[in-house]
Scaffold this motif. Structure first.
Motif, PDB file in Angstrom:
ATOM      1  N   GLU A  85      64.103 -33.713 -65.762  1.00  0.00           N
ATOM      2  CA  GLU A  85      64.599 -33.285 -66.771  1.00  0.00           C
ATOM      3  C   GLU A  85      66.111 -32.706 -66.143  1.00  0.00           C
TER       4      GLU A  85
ATOM      5  N   LYS B  62      60.583 -32.077 -75.923  1.00  0.00           N
ATOM      6  CA  LYS B  62      61.450 -33.931 -75.960  1.00  0.00           C
ATOM      7  C   LYS B  62      62.302 -34.187 -75.260  1.00  0.00           C
ATOM      8  N   VAL B  63      62.406 -36.057 -74.647  1.00  0.00           N
ATOM      9  CA  VAL B  63      63.485 -36.365 -73.723  1.00  0.00           C
ATOM     10  C   VAL B  63      62.991 -37.608 -73.589  1.00  0.00           C
ATOM     11  N   LYS B  64      64.372 -38.172 -73.935  1.00  0.00           N
ATOM     12  CA  LYS B  64      64.664 -39.558 -73.553  1.00  0.00           C
ATOM     13  C   LYS B  64      64.878 -40.226 -72.114  1.00  0.00           C
TER      14      LYS B  64
ATOM     15  N   ALA C  30      65.468 -38.310 -67.095  1.00  0.00           N
ATOM     16  CA  ALA C  30      65.141 -38.486 -68.446  1.00  0.00           C
ATOM     17  C   ALA C  30      65.995 -36.966 -69.179  1.00  0.00           C
ATOM     18  N   ILE C  31      66.241 -37.501 -69.897  1.00  0.00           N
ATOM     19  CA  ILE C  31      67.326 -35.465 -71.100  1.00  0.00           C
ATOM     20  C   ILE C  31      66.380 -35.110 -72.076  1.00  0.00           C
ATOM     21  N   ASN C  32      66.369 -33.447 -72.310  1.00  0.00           N
ATOM     22  CA  ASN C  32      66.100 -32.712 -73.389  1.00  0.00           C
ATOM     23  C   ASN C  32      66.709 -33.411 -74.330  1.00  0.00           C
TER      24      ASN C  32
ATOM     25  N   ASP D  84      69.157 -31.206 -75.853  1.00  0.00           N
ATOM     26  CA  ASP D  84      70.436 -30.978 -75.606  1.00  0.00           C
ATOM     27  C   ASP D  84      71.414 -31.115 -76.023  1.00  0.00           C
TER      28      ASP D  84
ATOM     29  N   ALA E  18      73.350 -35.000 -75.685  1.00  0.00           N
ATOM     30  CA  ALA E  18      71.549 -36.253 -75.265  1.00  0.00           C
ATOM     31  C   ALA E  18      72.625 -37.013 -75.946  1.00  0.00           C
TER      32      ALA E  18
END
Length: 287
Positions: free
Chosen positions: A127, A140-142, A161-163, A166, A169
């Protein structure tokens, strides 16, 4: 329904006894491997991620797939707690590192893309957001893409992935956005995975696709396939050496009561004082 999770430490930090157990919003002990849904929001392709290792730290914390309720514990090699080496210019893990629940890289399945079988673990996530998360946090991530590492002959997918919380995001929707907005990060990621075991006397890791990252759609298709293997794992009568005890998977032969789950945790040591971290964990290796 928004699910929230809390953690409970047991044993002494920085020792073999240390465990991080998980509870759901009703206070029932659960398995982070089996009881946390893979999706946080299926319609939006948002996934849950269990954070095992906070960024910049070295202790190799992981979901204990062979323990009852699969708490997080520190990996052990030859009876000693495992810390990843700092290979210059890196310090510890360079992302928040963890796993997507309800996924499993089946060691009995040879991947058509990599030609290697799975590594017997949930699928790994790096992440890349700004916040340093904590061990046991469920975020939760994308999904943005994936790297296919070959680790000692096994397929070991590394999902990028990214939060979703964020502040940046919204700007990240695919792997090319990482290349554009965080220049050098993907190259550093390949470098990190290639070399991190060398100070332990292991050879450099290899990669499928010449170390190229695959895009978001490819990554999501891989995650979905590992979810299918997980469903088969918890539905059959033997999990092999993996522990499939759970409190939420209604069709699973490994379903247990909340009282049985409570008894598992009660049998462990209460949380005590931390041992000091070995001084050589901060050593930097150059090669």
């Amino acid at each position: 329904m928004k699910m929230s999770y809390t953690t409970e430490e047991r044993g002494n930090p920085n020792t073999l006894s240390y465990r991080v157990f998980f509870k759901n919003s009703e206070g029932v002990y659960i398995s982070p491997f089996h009881d946390i849904p893979m999706y946080a929001d299926e319609a939006q392709n948002i996934f849950n991620m269990v954070v095992e290792v906070p960024r910049w730290t070295n202790a190799k914390m992981e979901i204990a797939t062979k323990d009852v309720l699969n708490p997080i514990k520190q990996d052990v090699k030859k009876g000693k707690l495992r810390y990843v080496a700092n290979v210059f210019p890196h310090k510890g893990y360079i992302w928040n590192y963890g796993a997507i629940p309800q996924t499993w890289e089946d060691p009995g399945h040879k991947d058509t893309d990599t030609g290697c079988c799975g590594d017997n673990d949930p699928i790994d996530v790096c992440e890349i957001g700004n916040k340093v998360c904590s061990t046991g946090e469920v975020i939760k991530v994308k999904i943005l893409g994936t790297l296919a590492m070959i680790d000692e002959g096994e397929t070991d997918w590394k999902v990028i992935a990214i939060n979703v919380e964020d502040p940046e995001a919204n700007a990240f929707n695919n792997i090319d956005d990482v290349r554009r907005l965080k220049p050098g990060y993907l190259e550093a990621t390949v470098d990190w995975f290639r070399r991190y075991k060398v100070p332990d006397g292991k050879p450099e890791n290899k990669f499928a696709f010449n170390g190229e990252f695959k895009d978001k759609d490819f990554a999501i298709s891989i995650i979905k396939s590992t979810n299918d293997y997980w469903k088969a794992l918890v539905s059959k009568n033997s999990g092999g050496e993996l522990n499939c005890t759970n409190t939420c998977v209604s069709h699973s032969p490994f379903l247990c009561t909340k009282e049985a789950a409570q008894a598992v945790v009660d049998a462990t040591l209460p949380c005590g004082n931390a041992d000091p971290v070995p001084t050589d964990v901060d050593k930097i290796y150059y090669y």
